[in-house]
Design a protein around this motif. Structure first.
Motif, PDB file in Angstrom:
ATOM      1  N   SER A 153       0.803  -1.272   0.202  1.00  0.00           N
ATOM      2  CA  SER A 153       0.251  -0.314  -0.073  1.00  0.00           C
ATOM      3  C   SER A 153       0.673   1.169   0.321  1.00  0.00           C
ATOM      4  O   SER A 153       0.552   2.106  -0.420  1.00  0.00           O
ATOM      5  N   GLN A 154       1.252   1.560   0.762  1.00  0.00           N
ATOM      6  CA  GLN A 154       2.695   2.223   0.302  1.00  0.00           C
ATOM      7  C   GLN A 154       3.717   2.740   0.222  1.00  0.00           C
ATOM      8  O   GLN A 154       3.592   3.889  -1.203  1.00  0.00           O
ATOM      9  N   GLU A 155       4.051   1.603  -1.355  1.00  0.00           N
ATOM     10  CA  GLU A 155       4.338   1.810  -2.614  1.00  0.00           C
ATOM     11  C   GLU A 155       3.215   2.333  -3.727  1.00  0.00           C
ATOM     12  O   GLU A 155       4.103   2.816  -4.126  1.00  0.00           O
ATOM     13  N   ARG A 156       2.419   1.187  -2.856  1.00  0.00           N
ATOM     14  CA  ARG A 156       1.538   2.213  -4.099  1.00  0.00           C
ATOM     15  C   ARG A 156       0.809   3.544  -4.323  1.00  0.00           C
ATOM     16  O   ARG A 156       1.235   4.247  -5.200  1.00  0.00           O
ATOM     17  N   ALA A 157       1.351   4.445  -2.621  1.00  0.00           N
ATOM     18  CA  ALA A 157       1.212   5.953  -2.292  1.00  0.00           C
ATOM     19  C   ALA A 157       2.115   6.350  -2.751  1.00  0.00           C
ATOM     20  O   ALA A 157       2.056   7.333  -3.604  1.00  0.00           O
ATOM     21  N   GLU A 158       3.136   6.065  -2.002  1.00  0.00           N
ATOM     22  CA  GLU A 158       4.683   6.826  -3.482  1.00  0.00           C
ATOM     23  C   GLU A 158       3.839   7.316  -4.919  1.00  0.00           C
ATOM     24  O   GLU A 158       4.556   7.859  -5.619  1.00  0.00           O
TER      25      GLU A 158
END
Length: 337
Positions: A153-158
């Protein structure tokens, strides 16, 4: 160009120093036409002003373009990481799914595993940690899956943030491009409005880079890297100024510096504002061949010092890469990469 011997420690010979002392403070950024055929002062000053504004916009264009290139590379890397993380999550779900299948065959699915198939996996993870029927192995797998999902989720947000920034950079590139084109078109209209003799004189001055070459006898670069950069810059003499270009067929001012130093194995930043910080500052009196001479208070122009009070630079649209006196316009700093 004659033989090359080592420079005096000061970086300038006495003749060059004397020439610098008598340079007019009003020396035009674009060079001077012959005195007997100079363009009308007001028109030329306005053309010079437009070219200076265009050059500043070109530097902004280059910076936005470089940022967009960096973002595209970062986004590609992020997409690779996301794909690998997604595969890891899929594998972990498959492993937990096999536990569910085994439990079903043995008489029912444990509630902790059944939650795997809920519509909201995040809700499942929150609830799973509180259930008292979870086994130690399943607890470890669930914890690992929770962490993997959060990382994903963090990778996608970044990545989404970088995509938004990339779109902004693309718009900035387009905006700066329009600004440059507008300034250049207006400058060209002014040049075309000059009387024929004045326009011819202006054009001759613009093409002055390959004629009347300065005497650089006795000049030698301080080391092999500087020598390679100077040699590359000299090889570009006569090639046209092309805004936003960094060679080999055309250059803007900072593009020429970046291209020249690439021949020595040194990667300079793309813009003159960044290039002024790409090394050690030195006084103008200690300039050596290969040093970057940055001009104007906004660092919107840059050239390469080549000895005897001369720089090589890409001056402005319509002009070829050429030699000019180092004091052709106000100097803000000298940088040794």
């Amino acid at each position: 160009m004659g033989s090359h011997r080592r420079l005096a420690p000061s970086g300038f010979d006495r003749g060059a120093a004397a020439a610098l002392c008598v340079m007019s403070a009003a020396a035009a950024a674009l060079g001077a036409a012959p005195a007997d055929a100079a363009p009308h002062g007001g028109t030329k000053a306005e053309v010079d002003r437009l070219y200076q504004q265009a050059e500043k916009a070109t530097e902004a264009y280059d910076k936005a373009g470089e940022r967009a290139h960096t973002l595209r590379r970062q986004i590609n890397d992020a997409q690779d990481r996301i794909a690998r993380q997604q595969q890891r999550v899929n594998t972990m779900r498959e492993q937990l799914g096999s536990v569910a299948g085994a439990q079903y065959r043995s008489g029912g699915i444990d509630p902790t595993v059944a939650l795997l198939f809920a519509d909201d996996p995040a809700d499942y993870l929150d609830k799973a940690s509180t259930l008292d029927r979870i086994g130690a192995q399943q607890a470890g797998q669930l914890k690992e899956l929770r962490s993997a999902l959060r990382d994903l989720s963090q990778e996608r947000a970044e990545a989404a943030g970088k995509l938004a920034e990339l779109e902004k950079s693309r718009k900035d590139v387009s905006t700066h491009k329009r600004a440059v084109e507008k300034k250049l078109a207006k400058a060209r209209q002014l040049i075309n409005s000059m009387p024929a003799a004045e326009r011819a004189a202006y054009e001759r001055a613009s093409r002055g880079g390959t004629r009347d070459l300065p005497d650089l006898t006795g000049v030698v670069a301080p080391d092999a890297r500087a020598a390679a950069a100077v040699a590359a810059a000299r090889s570009a003499l006569g090639r046209p100024y092309v805004w936003g270009a960094n060679g080999p067929s055309g250059f803007d001012c900072s593009g020429l510096m970046q291209w020249s130093y690439a021949h020595s194995g040194i990667h300079l930043p793309r813009t003159s504002q960044e290039q002024r910080h790409a090394g050690r500052r030195v006084p103008l009196s200690q300039a050596q061949p290969g040093d970057l001479v940055v001009y104007r208070s906004d660092a919107s122009h840059v050239g390469m010092y080549v000895g005897h009070g001369q720089v090589i630079h890409a001056p402005y649209p319509g002009a070829a890469v050429r030699y000019d006196p180092v004091g052709m316009m106000p100097i803000s700093s000298v940088t040794r990469p």
